[in-house]
Design a protein around this motif. Structure first.
Motif, PDB file in Angstrom:
ATOM      1  N   LEU A 127      21.050  48.731 -34.913  1.00 17.44           N
ATOM      2  CA  LEU A 127      21.407  48.934 -33.605  1.00 17.44           C
ATOM      3  C   LEU A 127      20.744  48.804 -32.041  1.00 17.44           C
ATOM      4  CD1 LEU A 127      25.667  49.057 -34.246  1.00 17.44           C
ATOM      5  CD2 LEU A 127      24.173  47.090 -35.077  1.00 17.44           C
ATOM      6  N   HIS A 128      20.830  47.818 -31.581  1.00 17.38           N
ATOM      7  CA  HIS A 128      20.723  47.729 -30.221  1.00 17.38           C
ATOM      8  C   HIS A 128      21.335  48.902 -28.903  1.00 17.38           C
ATOM      9  CE1 HIS A 128      17.018  44.790 -30.338  1.00 17.38           C
ATOM     10  NE2 HIS A 128      16.804  45.321 -31.170  1.00 17.38           N
ATOM     11  N   TRP A 129      20.661  49.702 -28.997  1.00 12.67           N
ATOM     12  CA  TRP A 129      22.297  50.444 -28.015  1.00 12.67           C
ATOM     13  C   TRP A 129      22.425  50.134 -26.624  1.00 12.67           C
ATOM     14  CZ3 TRP A 129      26.264  52.964 -30.886  1.00 12.67           C
ATOM     15  CH2 TRP A 129      26.076  52.614 -32.359  1.00 12.67           C
ATOM     16  N   ALA A 130      21.280  49.667 -26.035  1.00 11.47           N
ATOM     17  CA  ALA A 130      21.468  49.601 -25.216  1.00 11.47           C
ATOM     18  C   ALA A 130      21.832  47.758 -24.663  1.00 11.47           C
ATOM     19  CB  ALA A 130      19.325  49.918 -24.310  1.00 11.47           C
ATOM     20  N   GLY A 131      21.618  47.606 -25.162  1.00 10.48           N
ATOM     21  CA  GLY A 131      22.720  45.708 -25.179  1.00 10.48           C
ATOM     22  C   GLY A 131      23.643  46.166 -25.275  1.00 10.48           C
ATOM     23  N   LEU A 132      24.032  47.048 -26.482  1.00 14.51           N
ATOM     24  CA  LEU A 132      25.886  46.474 -26.981  1.00 14.51           C
ATOM     25  C   LEU A 132      26.367  48.040 -25.755  1.00 14.51           C
ATOM     26  CD1 LEU A 132      25.201  47.988 -30.243  1.00 14.51           C
ATOM     27  CD2 LEU A 132      26.591  45.807 -29.539  1.00 14.51           C
ATOM     28  N   LYS A 133      25.062  48.839 -25.205  1.00 12.36           N
ATOM     29  CA  LYS A 133      26.189  49.165 -23.946  1.00 12.36           C
ATOM     30  C   LYS A 133      26.412  47.832 -22.546  1.00 12.36           C
ATOM     31  CE  LYS A 133      25.100  53.189 -20.326  1.00 12.36           C
ATOM     32  NZ  LYS A 133      23.743  53.266 -20.008  1.00 12.36           N
ATOM     33  N   LYS A 134      25.592  47.156 -22.457  1.00 11.57           N
ATOM     34  CA  LYS A 134      25.791  46.771 -22.021  1.00 11.57           C
ATOM     35  C   LYS A 134      26.825  45.042 -21.833  1.00 11.57           C
ATOM     36  CE  LYS A 134      23.308  42.521 -19.968  1.00 11.57           C
ATOM     37  NZ  LYS A 134      22.743  41.823 -19.711  1.00 11.57           N
ATOM     38  N   ILE A 135      26.547  45.028 -22.904  1.00 15.09           N
ATOM     39  CA  ILE A 135      28.394  44.297 -23.822  1.00 15.09           C
ATOM     40  C   ILE A 135      29.284  44.969 -23.726  1.00 15.09           C
ATOM     41  CG2 ILE A 135      28.607  42.779 -25.559  1.00 15.09           C
ATOM     42  CD1 ILE A 135      25.755  42.580 -26.843  1.00 15.09           C
ATOM     43  N   VAL A 136      29.636  46.405 -23.905  1.00 17.67           N
ATOM     44  CA  VAL A 136      30.559  46.894 -24.344  1.00 17.67           C
ATOM     45  C   VAL A 136      31.146  47.285 -22.877  1.00 17.67           C
ATOM     46  CG1 VAL A 136      31.764  49.046 -24.926  1.00 17.67           C
ATOM     47  CG2 VAL A 136      30.385  47.851 -26.692  1.00 17.67           C
ATOM     48  N   LEU A 137      30.081  47.830 -21.907  1.00 17.27           N
ATOM     49  CA  LEU A 137      30.863  47.532 -19.949  1.00 17.27           C
ATOM     50  C   LEU A 137      31.276  46.647 -19.889  1.00 17.27           C
ATOM     51  CD1 LEU A 137      27.974  49.910 -19.353  1.00 17.27           C
ATOM     52  CD2 LEU A 137      30.682  50.692 -19.336  1.00 17.27           C
ATOM     53  N   SER A 138      31.153  45.486 -19.896  1.00 18.72           N
ATOM     54  CA  SER A 138      31.387  44.145 -19.240  1.00 18.72           C
ATOM     55  C   SER A 138      32.384  43.998 -20.087  1.00 18.72           C
ATOM     56  CB  SER A 138      30.314  43.417 -19.798  1.00 18.72           C
ATOM     57  OG  SER A 138      30.529  42.640 -21.226  1.00 18.72           O
ATOM     58  N   LEU A 139      32.723  44.023 -21.581  1.00 19.95           N
ATOM     59  CA  LEU A 139      34.182  44.018 -22.152  1.00 19.95           C
ATOM     60  C   LEU A 139      34.999  44.774 -21.282  1.00 19.95           C
ATOM     61  CD1 LEU A 139      32.887  43.455 -25.445  1.00 19.95           C
ATOM     62  CD2 LEU A 139      33.552  41.111 -23.471  1.00 19.95           C
ATOM     63  N   ILE A 140      34.272  46.226 -21.219  1.00 20.18           N
ATOM     64  CA  ILE A 140      35.613  47.680 -20.839  1.00 20.18           C
ATOM     65  C   ILE A 140      35.664  46.693 -19.395  1.00 20.18           C
ATOM     66  CG2 ILE A 140      36.424  49.515 -19.895  1.00 20.18           C
ATOM     67  CD1 ILE A 140      34.211  50.034 -22.648  1.00 20.18           C
ATOM     68  N   PHE A 141      35.253  46.247 -18.315  1.00 22.15           N
ATOM     69  CA  PHE A 141      35.053  46.432 -16.684  1.00 22.15           C
ATOM     70  C   PHE A 141      36.491  45.579 -16.847  1.00 22.15           C
ATOM     71  CE2 PHE A 141      32.512  50.245 -17.047  1.00 22.15           C
ATOM     72  CZ  PHE A 141      33.185  51.282 -16.908  1.00 22.15           C
ATOM     73  N   SER A 142      35.196  43.919 -17.273  1.00 21.01           N
ATOM     74  CA  SER A 142      36.553  42.551 -16.493  1.00 21.01           C
ATOM     75  C   SER A 142      37.546  42.731 -17.293  1.00 21.01           C
ATOM     76  CB  SER A 142      35.507  41.504 -17.804  1.00 21.01           C
ATOM     77  OG  SER A 142      35.421  42.380 -19.098  1.00 21.01           O
TER      78      SER A 142
END
Length: 333
Positions: A127-142
């Motif tokens: 898994l790409h943890w850097a990419g997942l971090k970006k995706i998950v953070l956008s889903l959390i903060f939106s």
């Protein structure tokens, strides 16, 4: 076996388009629930408008598709079975939440599904943890941003029209809400159809049919059509949950919700952030409801929605993990 590989590729494309179709009727409420609940549009007119504008929005950009297709895992590190199991995990969870009328996130579902299938195939290290971090953070903060924008926009509108009679305000905003609902439907297409575009393109690249990650035109058209047809089918259960049970809305509230949510979604899509349209629209409804008073929100419904949000990624990942394990003896890894 080459025959198995091409069969799986076809299954991936079909499953991704089915996911887009289900996403369409599952997320119809995102675009039209508020304008239906305030009677700005009939259900039939609202769904027809949303279907057309979902299609149009899906054809605009592929930035979100690129984030989904490259941000979770490299296409070289996955097989057709991984992608197929991931999509099936998302589809099954979407159907479960649709049946119970819960506005869960299709974005979360597809991300969780791909993660679960990748873990079943090669473990956590791929898994790409850097990419997942970006995706998950956008889903959390939106959704947090959605609450703030919805609340703030509603307060501004209430102040601007503080001296107007409520009846006249709602009459004018009932007409304006048709425009805001159209804006929301278009923004939904720019965000959600692209998830399936990313999945199909990932599968095509993994198979070797395309040299680089670039969404083919036929993929964009297919996903846009599937999303539009799904929207036309309508998601009546979720429309009721979001549009009527959660917060009682007047046309001015509906206009505020749709405009604020569409602004957040289009802003995120323009920079390739795969936000959940479900999260954004329900959070803006929450923000608008709070601006009225805390008791204006049905907190029991809010709790059910929150539970669906929290469960979606792990649940769809678990279903995808099991699907991969079940299909491995048939198709091989």
């Amino acid at each position: 076996m080459p025959e198995m590989a091409i069969i799986l590729l076809v299954l991936v494309v079909v499953a991704a388009l089915v996911f887009d179709y289900i996403n369409g009727f599952h997320d119809t409420a995102n675009a039209i629930a508020t304008c239906v609940s305030t009677q700005a549009l009939s259900i039939r007119s609202a769904i027809f408008m949303a279907a057309f504008l979902n299609f149009a929005g899906a054809m605009v950009s592929t930035k979100v598709a690129t984030t989904i297709g490259k941000g979770i895992v490299d296409a070289a590190d996955v097989t057709q079975l991984v992608v197929f199991a991931g999509v099936m995990g998302a589809i099954i969870w979407n159907l479960i939440t649709w049946y119970y009328g819960l506005p869960s996130s299709s974005s979360h579902a597809i991300i969780g599904g791909i993660m679960g299938a990748v873990i079943a195939h090669s473990g956590l290290s791929t898994l790409h943890w850097a990419g997942l971090k970006k995706i998950v953070l956008s889903l959390i903060f939106s959704p947090i941003f959605g609450v703030i924008v919805g609340f703030g926009f509603m307060v501004v509108l209430l102040w601007a029209f503080r001296n107007k009679a409520p009846g006249n305000i709602n009459k004018g905003f009932r007409r304006l809400q048709v425009v805001s609902a159209a804006f929301m439907a278009f923004s939904h297409g720019t965000a959600d159809a692209q998830k399936s575009m990313g999945v199909i393109t990932m599968a095509l690249l993994s198979y070797g049919l395309i040299p680089t990650f670039e969404v083919p035109t036929w993929v964009k058209l297919s996903c846009a059509v599937a999303m539009g047809l799904g929207t036309a089918a309508g998601g009546w259960r979720i429309i009721k949950t979001v549009g009527k049970d959660f917060v009682k809305l007047q046309p001015v509230h509906g206009f505020c919700v749709e405009t604020a949510a569409a602004g957040v979604i289009l802003g995120a899509s323009s920079i390739g952030m795969p936000v959940s349209t479900t999260h954004v629209i329900t959070s803006t409804i929450l923000g608008v409801g709070i601006s009225k008073r805390l008791t204006a929100v049905n907190w029991n419904v809010a709790q059910r929605i929150l539970v669906a949000w929290v469960l979606t990624i792990p649940a769809s990942a678990f279903v995808a993990f099991l699907t991969y394990q079940a299909l491995t003896p048939v198709f091989g890894k």
